[in-house]
Design an enzyme around this catalytic site. Structure first.
Site, PDB file in Angstrom:
ATOM      1  CB  CYS A 142     117.542 -50.956  -7.508  1.00  0.00           C
ATOM      2  SG  CYS A 142     117.115 -49.923  -5.983  1.00  0.00           S
ATOM      3  CB  CYS A 145     114.236 -51.702  -6.893  1.00  0.00           C
ATOM      4  SG  CYS A 145     114.701 -49.787  -6.791  1.00  0.00           S
ATOM      5  CG  ASP A 146     114.838 -55.077  -8.447  1.00  0.00           C
ATOM      6  OD1 ASP A 146     113.884 -55.064  -8.375  1.00  0.00           O
ATOM      7  OD2 ASP A 146     116.048 -55.176  -8.793  1.00  0.00           O
TER       8      ASP A 146
END
Length: 316
Positions: A142, A145-146
């Site tokens: 992701c 997300c990261d």
């Protein structure tokens, strides 16, 4: 059927995660006492494997994924939801009496007036040595997300579709990015490919596959094989984002709900209504695009409100 429950539930939620828990909160507050079958292996969904969630509103310092899910569960429980750690093995959604029958993994049959499917999806993995061991330690699925954690790092993206190009372009906000793809051609749209080729921070390693992720406690390098020559090389890396697709968890439905070509449940317009009356879908199982905790929670809200309207009309 001798193992069929005599009690008919108002609402059953299959799967948990942000979508399922949010649906349970709303239906619980409406007085419908939802029952959630969370599954036996991983109640709480994908966020149970996420250490820090920094983009969920209301948590300026971030929140651990398991903590967020446990708090959502407690909130749903407070309003009358109950939770069963069993899997739904199969369903019968088109009975003549209008009820939905769910067969559990112990062959018990549960009857319900409405169903919300929030079983999520799972990212496809490369299946190479080091990938699982270094998951969350430089291996990610992701980018949104990261990506922030890889500012000015050596970043690679694996894949050749729209998702891979979207991730790669997003990650150039933080670092130089190399996209690894097994062929010279791409599944991604031509517009996106041209946009990527014009980005000076995005580079390509074509006719190549990752055969191993290397590192001790964190990703340190990738072993990459040329698909034409068979030659392998080791390239230094701090992070690798795997973007080769995902698999929605819809197998237990037996094809009874309309899905798209990739298997995601199709919903009606902006609602959560599926192709079967009284059955609703929320979260990643019906969302091949955004796949975020906050959007899943919003879909869970919509599913609960749609189910509530359906139940209110039944009881009118």
């Amino acid at each position: 059927m001798s193992n069929e429950s005599q009690n008919v539930q108002n609402a059953v939620i299959i799967g948990s995660g942000p979508a399922g828990y949010t649906a349970a909160i709303y239906l619980g507050r409406a007085g419908y006492k939802p029952v959630m079958y969370t599954g036996a292996l991983e109640p709480g969904g994908a966020l149970m494997n996420t250490t820090l969630v920094e983009n969920f509103p209301g948590f300026p310092e971030g929140v651990d994924g398991p903590v967020l899910m446990e708090n959502m569960k407690k909130q749903a429980e407070k309003f009358g939801a109950t939770f069963v750690t069993q899997d739904v093995a199969s369903v019968d959604l088109t009975r003549e009496d209008g009820l939905k029958a769910l067969t559990l993994d112990d062959d018990t049959v549960v009857l319900t007036k409405t169903v919300i499917v929030s079983t999520g999806s799972s990212y496809r993995h490369l299946g190479v040595p080091g990938e699982e061991e270094l998951g969350g330690l430089g291996v990610s699925y992701c980018a949104t997300c990261d990506g922030f954690f890889f500012r000015n790092k050596r970043v690679f993206v694996v894949g050749g579709g729209d998702s891979a190009f979207t991730d790669a372009l997003f990650l150039t906000r933080f670092a130089e990015v190399t996209l690894i793809h097994r062929r010279e051609g791409f599944r991604a749209s031509q517009v996106m490919v041209e946009q990527a080729k014009q980005n000076p921070k995005l580079h390509f390693m074509l006719n190549s596959v990752v055969t191993k992720v290397n590192g001790n406690g964190k990703v340190e390098s990738l072993t990459v094989k040329n698909t034409q020559t068979g030659e392998e090389q080791e390239v230094g890396a701090d992070g690798v984002f795997v973007a080769i697709g995902s698999n929605p968890a819809t197998g237990f439905l037996g094809g009874q709900l309309a899905t798209d070509d990739a298997g995601y449940i199709v919903t009606e317009g902006g609602s959560s209504r599926t192709s079967v009356k009284g059955v609703f879908a929320a979260g990643d199982v019906a969302d091949p695009v955004y796949r975020q905790a906050i959007s899943a929670a919003g879909m869970g809200c919509r599913a609960a409100l749609d189910a509530q309207e359906y139940l209110d009309n039944l009881n009118a």
